[in-house]
Design an enzyme around this catalytic site. Structure first.
Site, mmCIF file in Angstrom:
data_model
loop_
_atom_site.group_PDB
_atom_site.id
_atom_site.type_symbol
_atom_site.label_atom_id
_atom_site.label_comp_id
_atom_site.label_asym_id
_atom_site.label_seq_id
_atom_site.Cartn_x
_atom_site.Cartn_y
_atom_site.Cartn_z
ATOM 1 N N TYR B 120 10.209 9.526 -3.455
ATOM 2 C CA TYR B 120 10.987 8.562 -3.893
ATOM 3 C C TYR B 120 12.670 8.541 -4.501
ATOM 4 O O TYR B 120 14.097 7.904 -4.236
ATOM 5 C CB TYR B 120 10.174 7.025 -5.196
ATOM 6 C CG TYR B 120 8.899 7.111 -4.100
ATOM 7 C CD1 TYR B 120 8.253 7.387 -4.340
ATOM 8 C CD2 TYR B 120 9.485 5.466 -3.547
ATOM 9 C CE1 TYR B 120 7.159 6.430 -2.952
ATOM 10 C CE2 TYR B 120 7.985 5.109 -2.981
ATOM 11 C CZ TYR B 120 6.738 5.589 -3.161
ATOM 12 O OH TYR B 120 6.122 4.748 -2.229
ATOM 13 N N LYS B 164 -2.723 16.062 -5.944
ATOM 14 C CA LYS B 164 -2.794 16.725 -4.648
ATOM 15 C C LYS B 164 -2.652 18.401 -5.382
ATOM 16 O O LYS B 164 -1.514 18.758 -4.434
ATOM 17 C CB LYS B 164 -2.444 16.146 -3.104
ATOM 18 C CG LYS B 164 -2.351 16.977 -2.327
ATOM 19 C CD LYS B 164 -4.018 16.879 -2.051
ATOM 20 C CE LYS B 164 -4.413 17.554 0.081
ATOM 21 N NZ LYS B 164 -5.987 17.179 -0.018
ATOM 22 N N ASP B 196 -6.969 12.729 -1.792
ATOM 23 C CA ASP B 196 -8.202 12.944 -0.951
ATOM 24 C C ASP B 196 -9.455 12.160 -1.088
ATOM 25 O O ASP B 196 -9.575 11.133 -0.961
ATOM 26 C CB ASP B 196 -8.014 13.225 0.143
ATOM 27 C CG ASP B 196 -8.212 14.843 -0.388
ATOM 28 O OD1 ASP B 196 -7.738 15.151 -2.036
ATOM 29 O OD2 ASP B 196 -8.238 15.446 0.372
ATOM 30 N N ASP B 220 0.677 4.485 -5.175
ATOM 31 C CA ASP B 220 1.724 3.708 -4.034
ATOM 32 C C ASP B 220 0.847 3.628 -2.962
ATOM 33 O O ASP B 220 0.136 2.361 -3.010
ATOM 34 C CB ASP B 220 3.090 3.958 -3.508
ATOM 35 C CG ASP B 220 3.331 3.356 -2.439
ATOM 36 O OD1 ASP B 220 3.332 2.050 -2.625
ATOM 37 O OD2 ASP B 220 3.367 3.641 -0.665
ATOM 38 N N ASP B 224 -2.632 0.595 -3.303
ATOM 39 C CA ASP B 224 -2.785 -0.734 -2.286
ATOM 40 C C ASP B 224 -4.088 -0.288 -1.405
ATOM 41 O O ASP B 224 -4.753 -1.592 -1.266
ATOM 42 C CB ASP B 224 -1.548 0.114 -1.423
ATOM 43 C CG ASP B 224 -0.242 -0.998 -1.012
ATOM 44 O OD1 ASP B 224 -0.434 -1.339 -2.065
ATOM 45 O OD2 ASP B 224 0.408 -1.221 0.057
HETATM 46 C C1 LIG Z 1 -8.742 21.788 1.129
HETATM 47 C C2 LIG Z 1 -7.705 20.836 1.823
HETATM 48 C C3 LIG Z 1 -6.396 21.906 1.501
HETATM 49 C C4 LIG Z 1 -8.266 20.327 2.481
HETATM 50 C C5 LIG Z 1 -6.407 19.007 3.071
HETATM 51 O O1 LIG Z 1 -5.323 18.780 2.215
HETATM 52 O O2 LIG Z 1 -6.451 19.116 4.252
HETATM 53 C C6 LIG Z 1 -9.063 18.737 2.971
HETATM 54 O O3 LIG Z 1 -8.262 17.642 1.903
HETATM 55 C C7 LIG Z 1 -8.973 18.145 4.223
HETATM 56 O O4 LIG Z 1 -8.761 17.725 4.692
HETATM 57 O O5 LIG Z 1 -9.302 19.125 5.376
HETATM 58 C C1 LIG Z 2 9.264 -1.534 -0.896
HETATM 59 C C2 LIG Z 2 8.482 0.143 -1.185
HETATM 60 C C3 LIG Z 2 9.793 0.697 -1.141
HETATM 61 C C4 LIG Z 2 7.857 -0.348 -2.578
HETATM 62 C C5 LIG Z 2 7.011 1.361 -3.033
HETATM 63 O O1 LIG Z 2 6.942 1.989 -2.066
HETATM 64 O O2 LIG Z 2 7.336 1.874 -3.838
HETATM 65 C C6 LIG Z 2 6.254 -0.695 -2.010
HETATM 66 O O3 LIG Z 2 5.578 -0.490 -1.489
HETATM 67 C C7 LIG Z 2 5.638 -0.676 -3.481
HETATM 68 O O4 LIG Z 2 4.854 -0.341 -3.565
HETATM 69 O O5 LIG Z 2 6.817 -1.732 -4.139
#
Ligand SMILES: CC(C)[C@H](C(=O)O)[C@@H](O)C(=O)O
Ligand SMILES: CC(C)[C@H](C(=O)O)[C@@H](O)C(=O)O
Lengths: 323, 323
Positions: B120, B164, B196, B220, B224
């Site tokens: 950001y 991450k 993830d 963010d 959501d």
């Molecule tokens: C282990 C990690 C680096 C990997 C990634 O982030 O790509 C895993 O989460 C995946 O999605 O295969």
């Molecule tokens: C509109 C956008 C820039 C904003 C963000 O990503 O922070 C929205 O998604 C939020 O989460 O308030």
């Protein structure tokens, strides 16, 4: 034509599910030669290197690689392996299977994750005690290659571009604009969605989406979210596709809690092996594996993660019997 | 003590739900003076600026700001407004309400999103036709400030750090290490999860988590995602907290499909107003608003998004009646 297949079981249940998938491949009798190599925590402990040179070289020369899982060293293994096969796209289907508990059983998505750039190829610096930076790169060429793949993948259907270009205007903006432009050139329809809005909307109704193209980190997080909707990582395969070679891996990890007990679910690795067959143009064999996995998931036998008490080899044998 | 409250309804249903929340605040009769200002697509069309100087200045001097929503220009409005109030944390509760359809009704999470850095505050460059870069910054000082807030927020309970750092080792690593160290100094327990893995696990069982501290973009997307689990953005409030002032906003957008019809659900903005009351030390009044919203959601009247046919003002009046 004979194909050379590298097999890298890795750590934990990788040691159980990878041989199971090789058994399935062998049962189909394609002209494959298999060569095994080490990677992961165990070899790192012995040698100090999670990904030995020979393993990298093997993946970089084989026609396809089947990888199991790595523990703590996962990032040190999988990121260079993706690079070894020159993979530009990570294909991640997330589909709920009949008979398997899912938060959203109607989920049937495929993520096409850009596999070379973004924060994954970021350059990091610790500038001062207080400040660290990361510079990520987005290129038109990588975005174009992903888009071309996406257009072929969806054939005449459209796909969705997920991004955060309202904040990352130049980088995600370049990704979005390039992918949309390539699709338009080829007469493939696209729509776009902000990655945060995608996260909300896919929970509310996953059938809104179908094939989703995204930058690297977005693809990582959003495909794992979809994994949650279909009941967990346990059944999800993935393919890291390059021009000359490719690497196939289950999305799940090493499952240290059950490793060594012979009860790991081999389905995700076996489905990954089906994607390998498809990549090497064994389309019929690939379909047979998909069908055999699906009916085994529906009718059993089942490993404990799915509420059964079958072993890895019970499930593997049941799948082989149905081929 | 009199407090100056800036009111920025913005676009679409922002024009309906923001006055509704002001009505609720007025009904409680705290010593507030309200000053309204413009922002968003409509004013951008008139003047070329989505966030007029006067609006920025008003938010930067008021004790608290209540913001509705902005359309296409959302990023150009909300990001500078967060900056105007010097907000270092975005507090995002995601809780399912009894009587409201939710994918995961047991969800009750609070995200504490770092609100100043990450992508950001990234610096972007289009280096060549092919290449764009983004440099993001992570500082120990911003991570520390978030961590201190988190420790006070959870009181004696612990919290989770989502990140991450297996890929962004320096930047997310600095974030994780700093937040964990601050918590340890203060005797607050933390655990950590990769963002993830969080996405998968929160779908499978949201009760595993409680308060989650994360870098800006992770906050963010993950908040959501949680919004999806509780049935959508419609009921989610948020608070952008600074040392001297703060800004409160519903998480939802302008809902152009229903704007102007007088049927927008004012609940998220009214709950945001409750967070404003809390911030200004009107704890009892805040509790009263929370209770009134909760019982109205459970018993009605309900706006169409929740399956009813009540208007914005029906719901607002019902809430006021219960204060
Ligand atoms: C282990 C990690 C680096 C990997 C990634 O982030 O790509 C895993 O989460 C995946 O999605 O295969
Ligand atoms: C509109 C956008 C820039 C904003 C963000 O990503 O922070 C929205 O998604 C939020 O989460 O308030």
């Amino acid at each position: 034509m004979t194909h050379e297949i590298a097999v890298i079981p890795g750590d934990g249940i990788g040691q159980e599910v990878t041989p199971a998938a090789v058994e399935v491949l062998e049962a189909l009798d394609p002209e494959f030669t298999f060569t095994e190599a080490e990677a992961g925590d165990a070899v790192a402990e012995k040698t100090g290197k999670a990904l030995p040179e020979e393993t990298y070289e093997l993946a970089a020369s084989a026609d396809a690689t089947l990888f199991g899982a790595a523990g703590e060293t996962a990032a040190d293994v999988i990121l260079p392996l993706r690079d070894a096969v020159d993979s530009f796209v990570n294909v991640r289907p997330a589909k709920a299977y009949p008979g398997v508990d899912a938060v959203r059983p109607e989920t049937d998505l495929v993520f096409l994750r850009e596999n070379t750039e973004g924060v994954y190829a970021g350059h990091e610096d610790r500038l001062t005690e207080d400040v660290a930076t990361l510079t990520r790169v987005t290129t038109q060429s990588a975005s174009r290659q992903l888009a071309e793949f996406a257009c072929e993948y969806v054939d005449s259907d459209g796909f969705t571009i997920a991004h955060k270009a309202n904040v990352m205007r130049e980088t995600d903006g370049l990704f979005r604009d390039t992918v949309a432009a390539v699709a338009e050139e080829r007469g493939v329809a696209t729509d776009e969605v902000l990655m945060d809005a995608f996260a909300t909307r896919v929970c509310l109704d996953p059938t809104q989406f179908d094939v989703v193209a995204c930058p690297n980190l977005a693809g990582d997080v959003l495909s794992d979210l979809a994994a949650g909707l279909v009941g967990g990582l346990g059944l999800l395969p993935s393919a890291n596709i390059g021009e000359q070679r490719a690497l196939f891996e289950p999305v799940h990890g090493t499952a240290p809690d059950i490793a060594g007990e012979g009860v790991a679910n081999p389905a995700a690795t076996i489905i990954s092996a089906a994607m390998l067959l498809e990549y090497l143009d064994y389309g019929e064999e690939a379909d047979a594996v998909h069908a055999a996995v699906e009916s085994t998931l529906a009718e059993g036998p089942r490993t404990p993660d799915l509420g059964g008490d079958a072993s890895t080899s019970d499930v593997t044998n049941a799948i082989i019997d149905q081929l």
